[in-house]
Design a protein around this motif. Structure first.
Motif, short mmCIF file in Angstrom:
data_model
loop_
_atom_site.label_atom_id
_atom_site.label_comp_id
_atom_site.label_asym_id
_atom_site.label_seq_id
_atom_site.Cartn_x
_atom_site.Cartn_y
_atom_site.Cartn_z
N UNK A 151 16.23 -4.25 -5.88
CA UNK A 151 15.67 -4.47 -7.22
C UNK A 151 14.19 -4.15 -7.17
N UNK A 152 13.76 -3.25 -8.05
CA UNK A 152 12.37 -2.81 -8.10
C UNK A 152 11.72 -3.26 -9.39
N UNK A 153 10.49 -3.73 -9.28
CA UNK A 153 9.71 -4.11 -10.47
C UNK A 153 8.69 -3.02 -10.75
N UNK A 154 8.71 -2.49 -11.97
CA UNK A 154 7.82 -1.41 -12.38
C UNK A 154 6.98 -1.91 -13.56
N UNK A 155 5.67 -1.86 -13.43
CA UNK A 155 4.76 -2.24 -14.51
C UNK A 155 4.18 -0.98 -15.14
N UNK A 156 4.45 -0.79 -16.43
CA UNK A 156 3.95 0.36 -17.18
C UNK A 156 2.84 -0.11 -18.11
N UNK A 157 1.65 0.43 -17.93
CA UNK A 157 0.48 0.02 -18.72
C UNK A 157 0.19 1.11 -19.75
N UNK A 158 0.57 0.83 -20.99
CA UNK A 158 0.41 1.78 -22.09
C UNK A 158 -0.82 1.42 -22.90
N UNK A 159 -1.70 2.40 -23.11
CA UNK A 159 -2.92 2.19 -23.87
C UNK A 159 -2.88 3.00 -25.15
N UNK A 160 -3.53 2.48 -26.19
CA UNK A 160 -3.63 3.19 -27.46
C UNK A 160 -5.06 3.09 -27.99
N UNK A 161 -5.45 4.11 -28.74
CA UNK A 161 -6.78 4.16 -29.35
C UNK A 161 -6.64 4.67 -30.77
N UNK A 162 -7.26 3.97 -31.71
CA UNK A 162 -7.28 4.38 -33.11
C UNK A 162 -8.58 5.13 -33.35
N UNK A 163 -8.47 6.43 -33.66
CA UNK A 163 -9.66 7.26 -33.80
C UNK A 163 -10.27 7.18 -35.19
N UNK A 164 -9.55 6.65 -36.16
CA UNK A 164 -10.09 6.57 -37.51
C UNK A 164 -11.14 5.49 -37.59
N UNK A 165 -12.30 5.76 -38.24
CA UNK A 165 -13.33 4.71 -38.37
C UNK A 165 -12.87 3.57 -39.25
N UNK A 166 -11.98 3.84 -40.19
CA UNK A 166 -11.43 2.79 -41.02
C UNK A 166 -10.22 2.17 -40.33
N UNK A 167 -9.99 0.91 -40.62
CA UNK A 167 -8.87 0.22 -40.01
C UNK A 167 -7.56 0.78 -40.54
N UNK A 168 -6.80 1.38 -39.67
CA UNK A 168 -5.52 1.97 -40.07
C UNK A 168 -4.44 0.90 -40.04
N UNK A 169 -3.55 0.97 -41.00
CA UNK A 169 -2.44 0.04 -41.05
C UNK A 169 -1.32 0.58 -40.18
N UNK A 170 -1.07 -0.05 -39.06
CA UNK A 170 0.01 0.30 -38.15
C UNK A 170 1.03 -0.83 -38.21
N UNK A 171 2.20 -0.53 -38.70
CA UNK A 171 3.21 -1.57 -38.84
C UNK A 171 3.96 -1.82 -37.53
N UNK A 172 4.21 -0.77 -36.76
CA UNK A 172 4.98 -0.99 -35.54
C UNK A 172 4.78 0.14 -34.54
N UNK A 173 5.03 -0.22 -33.27
CA UNK A 173 5.21 0.73 -32.18
C UNK A 173 6.70 0.78 -31.85
N UNK A 174 7.16 1.95 -31.46
CA UNK A 174 8.50 2.08 -30.93
C UNK A 174 8.41 2.83 -29.61
N UNK A 175 8.73 2.12 -28.52
CA UNK A 175 8.59 2.65 -27.16
C UNK A 175 9.97 2.74 -26.53
N UNK A 176 10.27 3.89 -25.96
CA UNK A 176 11.53 4.09 -25.23
C UNK A 176 11.23 4.48 -23.79
#
Length: 339
Positions: free
Chosen positions: A51-76
């Protein structure tokens, strides 16, 4: 002659306008990143399996100067091939509510009865009489209780593809911000002789909104990305070095593709004519991103693919180097572990 010139200018302007609209619509305001390789820790080994444990560190950056409305992430997350199955994952499904405390409900019922009798009499001019009777009864029943606040899924997670992959769906709430770094953990069941493997990861940021022309909600993609992660045993030094070479080859390939895209004059006459010809012949053009992802997901042979063979020599060499590096990494499973 003037008629032909005007006709040519009109024909050129049509694909040019379409190209600008597509370019503007394809600009992403959410950008994702993840390390190209990760070491897996063995947490249990028994009966030829580990049994192997894998840690995936996903980063995100919002480039818009205004606050963007993000309702959800979908990660597969999908391990490539048949080398692994999912044993556990994190985060699990979690629920939350926009209301911090229970909702208080108060119900009251009031009953009121009243009876009144009045008599007035007048005998002659000197005698007057007045008599009255009044009876009132009032009952009040009161009931008060707490009602649970409605909840919704803050994080949803589960397996896909018959237990060989995992999906994560994260929603933006008052307590969860979809920007910065988030860690996703996988526990994989693999053979005890396993050394290396690839995990295909796709992520998309979406928002829901209503258009003026329709009352129905539509989903808009604010950013998306596809990655290939090289996973190896944490105690396998040689596999770590090969994974590093694969990461360097990917970096070189991305840089060459980016330079090739930047060197193309987008507004030249030859480019506009080529775009117009492609539209008239209904040919599908391959972007640098499409070619890169086809190589990373092993969907194109760099030696035989016609689109890759049309690239300049530096891009073709970078594609060949990356393909060879990825194949060298996956073939380590055919060799015994040399710690």
């Amino acid at each position: 002659m003037p008629f032909r010139i005007y006709f040519l200018l009109i024909a050129i302007s049509i694909p040019h306008a379409d190209a600008v609209s597509v370019a503007e619509g394809s600009k992403s305001i959410v950008h994702f990143d993840i390390p190209p390789s990760v070491a897996a820790d063995v947490i249990e080994a028994d009966k030829g399996r580990a049994s192997l444990r894998v840690d995936l560190k996903l980063s995100s950056m919002i480039s818009s100067p205004e606050t963007a409305r993000i309702d959800q992430w979908l990660v597969r997350c999908q391990p490539r091939g048949q080398f692994a199955s999912i044993v556990d994952y994190s985060p699990r499904t979690e629920t939350g509510s926009d209301i911090a405390t229970p909702i208080q409900v108060k119900q009251s019922k009031e009953k009121q009865q009243s009876l009144g009798v009045g008599v007035n009499s007048d005998y002659f001019s000197s005698f007057r009489g007045n008599a009255g009777l009044d009876h009132t009864r009032k009952n009040i029943d009161s009931l008060q209780f707490d009602h649970l606040a409605p909840v919704h899924a803050v994080t949803a997670a589960g397996t896909i593809n018959r237990g060989t992959g995992v999906y994560f769906k994260l929603r933006w709430t008052a307590e969860q911000i979809l920007e910065g770094q988030k860690t996703f953990q996988l526990v994989l069941d693999v053979p005890n002789t396993w050394r290396t493997g690839l995990i295909d990861i796709s992520v998309v940021a979406q928002s829901e909104h209503k258009s003026f022309a329709s009352w129905e909600q539509s989903t808009k993609t604010l950013g998306s990305a596809n990655f290939v992660i090289a996973v190896y045993r944490s105690d396998d030094i040689h596999a770590c070095e090969v994974a590093r070479r694969m990461a360097n080859a990917e970096h070189q390939l991305r840089s060459r593709m980016k330079e090739e895209t930047a060197s193309k004059p987008s507004n030249s006459l030859s480019t506009l004519l080529r775009k117009m010809t492609t539209k008239m012949e209904f040919e599908k053009t391959r972007t640098s991103t499409d070619l890169l992802e086809r190589l990373m997901f092993n969907q194109a042979d760099p030696y035989l693919d016609s689109d890759i063979r049309k690239l300049p020599m530096p891009c073709r060499l970078a594609a060949l180097n990356y393909s060879d590096a990825q194949e060298s990494f996956t073939r380590l499973n055919e060799q015994p572990i040399n710690k």
